[in-house]
Design an enzyme around this catalytic site. Structure first.
Site, PDB file in Angstrom:
ATOM      1  N   ASP A  72      -5.867 124.787  12.951  1.00 24.03           N
ATOM      2  CA  ASP A  72      -6.509 124.781  11.640  1.00 24.03           C
ATOM      3  C   ASP A  72      -6.444 123.411  10.971  1.00 24.03           C
ATOM      4  OD1 ASP A  72      -3.727 124.858  11.128  1.00 24.03           O
ATOM      5  OD2 ASP A  72      -3.784 127.014  10.792  1.00 24.03           O
ATOM      6  N   ASP A 141       3.409 136.548   5.025  1.00 27.95           N
ATOM      7  CA  ASP A 141       2.565 137.746   4.943  1.00 27.95           C
ATOM      8  C   ASP A 141       1.973 138.137   6.297  1.00 27.95           C
ATOM      9  OD1 ASP A 141       0.736 135.723   5.312  1.00 27.95           O
ATOM     10  OD2 ASP A 141      -0.349 136.043   3.431  1.00 27.95           O
ATOM     11  N   HIS A 143       0.313 136.199   8.476  1.00 30.68           N
ATOM     12  CA  HIS A 143      -0.904 135.540   8.963  1.00 30.68           C
ATOM     13  C   HIS A 143      -0.585 134.587  10.114  1.00 30.68           C
ATOM     14  CE1 HIS A 143       0.159 132.258   5.972  1.00 30.68           C
ATOM     15  NE2 HIS A 143      -0.239 131.510   6.992  1.00 30.68           N
ATOM     16  N   GLU A 148      -5.692 135.061   7.077  1.00 28.81           N
ATOM     17  CA  GLU A 148      -4.962 135.718   6.000  1.00 28.81           C
ATOM     18  C   GLU A 148      -5.099 137.245   6.106  1.00 28.81           C
ATOM     19  OE1 GLU A 148      -3.015 133.837   4.494  1.00 28.81           O
ATOM     20  OE2 GLU A 148      -3.914 132.266   3.273  1.00 28.81           O
TER      21      GLU A 148
END
Length: 266
Positions: A72, A141, A143, A148
């Site tokens: 990314d 979380d 990801h 996400e």
């Protein structure tokens, strides 16, 4: 799925680096048939990069015939910015090994047409057939890359809006100022990761314990994109002791016994 339960971050980095080196050397890459390696950024893989550099300097591995694709990149952050993932990769890895610059693939978060950039990135991955090994980390979380919560498990490389939680977590790299953290990023998709021959995710710290539980003991759920590893034929999760705190004792015991041989001499 393989789960490699280790003591601490240093052991996680060492095991991961050793695994990558073993995979590259067993592959016997050439210019015509390179080993294709997917790479992450962030704090978690730093130990792995340190060990890879040390193993390269010791003559145990060459990256001359390795092609890399990064997971990314932030959108709108100048390439030369100290916290761009382009800068991160050169500072922490590429500048210290013998990988040719033409073998390095990084998403361009400043491309005039980001959708075209993402399509071209996917096409370039496909031109090599597949990624042989994709290393990654995981967010609090759950990801992976910047996929996400509620990301499609069939998603490909695309632009994503970063959650407030992700931006707060990443603000530590921007002097603690959330307003300086970009709101968007380009990221490989969950489907892109699942296409890799092998996916290795590094999980460290108690803050990641719930994500690890979701990955190993939970159901496949787009709210925890790490759970997609359950769909992969060759997934490896390398974790430290604090990150296993939400797992059942018998789960950790089971994998510790299974992997006893692979963790020797760490």
């Amino acid at each position: 799925m393989r789960l490699i339960p280790l003591k601490d971050t240093a052991q996680v980095g060492k095991w991961a680096a050793r695994h990558i080196v073993q995979r590259i050397n067993a592959f016997k890459p050439t210019a015509e048939r390179p080993f294709v390696l997917g790479l992450p950024t962030g704090g978690t893989p730093l130990e792995a990069y340190k060990h890879l550099i040390a193993m390269h300097k010791a003559g145990e591995v060459s990256f001359k015939h390795v092609v890399t694709f990064n997971m990314d990149e932030y959108v709108g952050l100048p390439q030369e910015h100290p916290e761009s993932y382009h800068t991160f990769m050169y500072r922490n890895f590429f500048d210290h090994v013998d990988i040719p610059s033409e073998n390095i693939n990084l998403l361009n978060g400043n491309a005039p047409d980001v959708d075209a950039e993402c399509r071209q990135y996917e096409a370039k991955i496909k031109s090599y057939g597949k990624i042989n090994l994709f290393m990654g980390g995981v967010g609090i979380d759950g990801h992976i890359a910047f996929n996400e919560p509620a990301s499609s498990l069939a998603s490909r490389t695309r632009i994503k809006t970063l959650t407030e939680d992700t931006r707060i977590a990443n603000s530590r790299f921007f002097g603690g100022d959330v307003s300086l953290v970009p709101k968007f990023a380009l990221t490989v998709g969950v489907g892109t990761l699942l296409d890799a021959e092998e996916v290795m995710i590094l999980v460290t710290g108690h803050a990641k314990a719930q994500a690890l539980e979701a990955a190993v003991e939970g159901n496949i759920n787009h709210m925890w994109t790490i759970s997609c590893l359950q769909l992969h034929a060759k997934a490896v999760v390398v974790c430290d002791e604090p990150s296993t705190m939400e797992l059942k004792v018998k789960t950790v015991k089971y994998f510790r016994e299974l992997e006893a041989e692979s963790v020797k001499s760490l």
